[in-house]
Write an enzyme that holds these catalytic residues in place. Structure first.
Site, PDB file in Angstrom:
ATOM      1  CG  ASN B  82      -1.849  -1.219   1.188  1.00  0.00           C
ATOM      2  OD1 ASN B  82      -1.731  -2.089   2.025  1.00  0.00           O
ATOM      3  ND2 ASN B  82      -2.710  -1.288   0.190  1.00  0.00           N
ATOM      4  CB  VAL B  89       0.805   6.453   2.680  1.00  0.00           C
ATOM      5  CG1 VAL B  89      -0.057   5.425   3.385  1.00  0.00           C
ATOM      6  CG2 VAL B  89       2.191   6.474   3.264  1.00  0.00           C
ATOM      7  CB  CYS B  90      -2.302   3.900  -1.503  1.00  0.00           C
ATOM      8  SG  CYS B  90      -3.907   3.531  -2.167  1.00  0.00           S
ATOM      9  CB  ILE B  91      -4.016   4.474   3.975  1.00  0.00           C
ATOM     10  CG1 ILE B  91      -4.823   3.815   5.084  1.00  0.00           C
ATOM     11  CG2 ILE B  91      -3.654   5.895   4.326  1.00  0.00           C
ATOM     12  CD1 ILE B  91      -4.016   3.630   6.367  1.00  0.00           C
ATOM     13  CB  ALA B 137       0.079   2.184  -3.616  1.00  0.00           C
TER      14      ALA B 137
END
Lengths: 573, 168
Positions: B82, B89-91, B137
């Site tokens: 992620n 950061v892909c959250i 990601a």
């Protein structure tokens, strides 16, 4: 604050800084003009660690030794993070995950853990690993046995119908323990929480066990599941769903199973079953009649294992009786390998478990008695039991005798014994009456061979079950069933050997094996639940579940899984 | 007003975090003059593959904070499904509430003005321990994580070692 007042008057007074690790918190007093190095000295004393191990972090930065506290704006009352490094941290981290998941198998070479359903299940019996089953040679023997029994579904069926297996399988506690102690299974569960959840669902477990106990039902289920799956494929979007399921669930499982095991029976399935045949069917309804995998001329795709050849082996096996099995090439090679591998025998004999067991058995005839009477086979046959009881101390003494142990570890002696055995077999088949009451030292060895081999061999028989279920079956069910059968058979495979063999030596040893496995399996089940689940109870209490009785009930129902127990407690409210 | 509010809010959070730090990370300003650029140091959560690592990240807040989420970019190389290769950061909680360009997140899972630096970092730390397979990601990392856990372990261990070396 007096201290702040002091500081204003004289520059030498101290500031208080809180130093915090993930586990503890300490206060350090230090001169506000001090450098980080000086702070580390202080901290090192408080946390009893060397300065090299310390890593101080403040405001998102790691503090360098040369910096001063002022530079970073570290003032009175603020908190600095501390991480204490261990000398070989990086090493530890990589090793930690593997060793923590399978503590009792670490002594085995890694390729053994990777054997999918064979040794994994065997190692799954706590303590089995310490019996010396971990040697690489054992793997080879096992694989040979696997191939042997792969062609023999009848044997699996017999094992499953055995009262001993059934009794054991009806206890979800034991089953769960067995599964949990299988390193492969545990890895799988860690990666797929759904499976863990499934295992924590006693109802589902029971159903699975029920299924495993009824081979006919299992076969039927697999058959219909196949068809249901292939119909699902023809629905719009169904293929994608299946593919996804396959990718998310089956693949990791197969990967786990496949590691280090090139002759995986699934390999061909993954290749042909899932891609070509499924894809060909996509988009059209399947109107073909359900293929009968048991028909002699059935297509190879539906039943990768040919059960027809299996049955013929069975008949010859049963005709030959007990020694049919001994004379089978697999068995012979097993005995031969045992003879050639004194190390294996030695390992087995010297394993602390074996020794402890023998001692406890010889010191406590009551225990032995109890075990014997608990065995359904003996319960039904008082005469046999009596015989057992008389012969048992003798055998134990014999086994404990250093001389006999030395014999077992001497390859030439073992070869000689094997030869004697072969002669005996011949004698037995020619003149069975002569054999009554004859108990040479070789017989326990045969018993050992039988026990070891049949337990390993039946393990594999469960693999065709999965194979025939094909790629489509709900893998969750399959795995648990597989492990179920695999792990349980090793306990009980000794019993069929008993049944077939009229010779006391075999009985003795297999009985001993049975008891050993029982001891291992039941180790902590006999404890009262409060004791068994003490840590979980504490945890629940700390979370605010104050009704201890309800907590115990929930833990019992969920077999000790705290999360599942919480779900249950909340639902019941 | 909005600018004032965000400045004060961030200042308050920073003071609070310095006084009562939260487990697992330490936060400060990248540049003492700029309240909108934070520097955080996450140490790998114990009992995970990332244990022992020190991961530096920047948090860049928009002036509209807290109505809009900050961006989080790891400065230390970190191998995680992620976290994109450039460190971002892909959250889901850092995705703006308005646009659902990914099409699978519920509104409640996306950015909410109630989120603070603390809640963001707690989420990121838990994400380290437990990658989210659904929105990778770093596709390579996701693939390896799913298909070859041993290799994933190795790659992460390499990152952890690197991150330690960077501070020694």
């Amino acid at each position: 604050m007096a201290e702040t007042g002091d500081k204003e008057k004289s520059g030498t007074s101290q500031v208080k800084i809180t130093v915090k690790t993930p586990k503890e918190k300490q206060e350090v007093e230090i001169d506000p003009d001090a450098t980080v190095k000086e702070l580390k000295e202080q901290v090192g004393k408080k946390f009893s660690a060397t300065q090299e191990q310390l890593c101080l972090i403040f405001a998102g930065k790691i503090l360098k030794d040369a910096d001063t506290l002022k530079q970073h704006g570290i003032k009175d009352g603020l908190t600095v993070h501390l991480v204490i490094k261990s000398a070989n941290k990086a090493h530890e981290t990589s090793a930690a995950s593997s060793s923590s998941t399978s503590p009792q198998t670490t002594q085995q070479p890694p390729n053994i853990n990777a054997t999918p359903f064979g040794l994994g299940a065997l190692g799954g019996l706590p303590g089995m690993g310490s019996l010396g089953m971990g040697s690489a040679n054992f793997m080879e023997m096992q694989q040979r046995m696997q191939r042997e029994v792969m062609n023999n579904p009848e044997l699996l069926r017999q094992t499953m119908e055995n009262p001993f297996v059934q009794q054991m399988m009806s206890n979800p506690d034991i089953m769960r323990q067995l599964m949990m102690s299988n390193p492969q299974m545990r890895e799988l569960m860690e990666r797929n929480p759904e499976i863990t959840h499934m295992l924590n669902n006693p109802e589902l477990m029971r159903q699975t066990l029920e299924l495993a106990r009824n081979p006919a039902m299992l076969q039927e289920l697999m058959r219909s599941q196949d068809r249901a799956m292939s119909n699902l494929e023809s629905l719009p979007g169904g293929f994608n769903a299946l593919q996804r399921m396959y990718r998310d669930i089956q693949e990791p499982m197969l990967n786990a199973a496949q590691e280090g095991f090139s002759s995986n029976p699934f390999a061909s399935l993954v290749g042909s079953g899932s891609s070509s045949s499924i894809a060909a069917q996509q988009g059209q309804e399947n109107t073909e009649p359900l293929p009968n995998p048991w028909a002699p001329g059935s297509p190879a795709g539906t039943s990768p294992h040919s059960s027809t050849t299996g049955t013929s082996t069975v008949t010859s096996d049963t005709a030959g009786g007990q020694f049919g099995m001994f004379n089978s090439p697999g068995m012979q090679s097993l005995l031969q390998q045992m003879a050639q591998n004194p190390q294996l025998m030695q390992n087995m004999m010297q394993a602390p478990y074996t020794q402890a067991m023998m001692q406890s058995m010889s010191a406590n005839p009551e225990l032995a008695n109890q075990i014997i009477s608990a065995n359904p086979l003996f319960a039904a046959n008082p005469e046999l039991r009596q015989h057992m009881l008389q012969a048992l101390p003798q055998l134990l003494q014999q086994m404990q005798n250093p001389a006999s142990q030395a014999v077992m570890t001497n390859p030439r002696a073992l070869t000689a014994i094997t030869q004697i055995q072969q002669g005996m077999q011949q004698l037995y088949s020619e003149a069975p009456d002569l054999f009554q009451g004859y108990n040479p030292i070789g017989m326990p060895l045969i018993g050992l061979g039988t026990a070891a081999s049949s337990s390993t061999s039946t393990t594999t028989t469960s693999t065709p079950a999965t194979t025939s279920s094909s790629t489509d079956i709900t893998t969750n069910t399959t795995t648990s069933t597989t492990t179920t059968t695999a792990s349980s058979t090793s306990t009980t495979a000794t019993t069929p050997a008993q049944g077939q063999a009229g010779t006391p030596g075999v009985d003795l040893f297999s009985n001993m094996m049975a008891q050993m496995v029982r001891m291992m399996a039941q180790g902590n089940i006999n404890q009262p639940p409060e004791q068994l689940y003490a840590p979980q109870l504490e945890q629940l209490a700390a979370m605010g579940f104050i009704d201890r009785d309800a907590n115990i009930r929930a833990l019992q129902a969920t077999l000790g899984d705290v999360n599942a127990a919480i779900d249950r407690l909340i639902q019941n409210r | 007003m909005a600018i004032e509010q965000s400045f004060l809010l961030l200042k308050k959070q920073l003071a609070e975090l310095n006084k009562n730090p939260v487990e697992g990370f330490s936060a400060g300003l990248l540049d003492d003059e700029d309240m909108y650029k934070w520097e955080v140091l996450i140490y790998g959560p114990p009992d995970t593959l990332f244990e022992g690592g020190f991961f530096k990240a920047h948090l860049i807040f928009p002036k509209e904070y807290p109505l809009k989420p900050p961006k989080m970019i790891f400065q230390t190389e970190i191998f995680h499904p992620n976290i994109a290769k450039d460190g971002s950061v892909c959250i889901s909680i850092l995705h703006e509430p308005g646009d659902d360009k990914y099409g699978y997140e519920k509104a409640s899972e996306r950015w909410l003005p109630v989120h603070t630096v603390e809640t963001i970092l707690v989420s990121v730390i838990s994400m380290l321990a437990d990658p989210n397979d659904e929105s990778p990601a770093n596709v390579d990392a996701a693939k390896i994580w799913r298909e070859n856990p041993e290799e994933f372990k190795k790659r992460v261990a390499r990152c952890v070692r690197k991150s330690q070396d960077a501070f020694e």
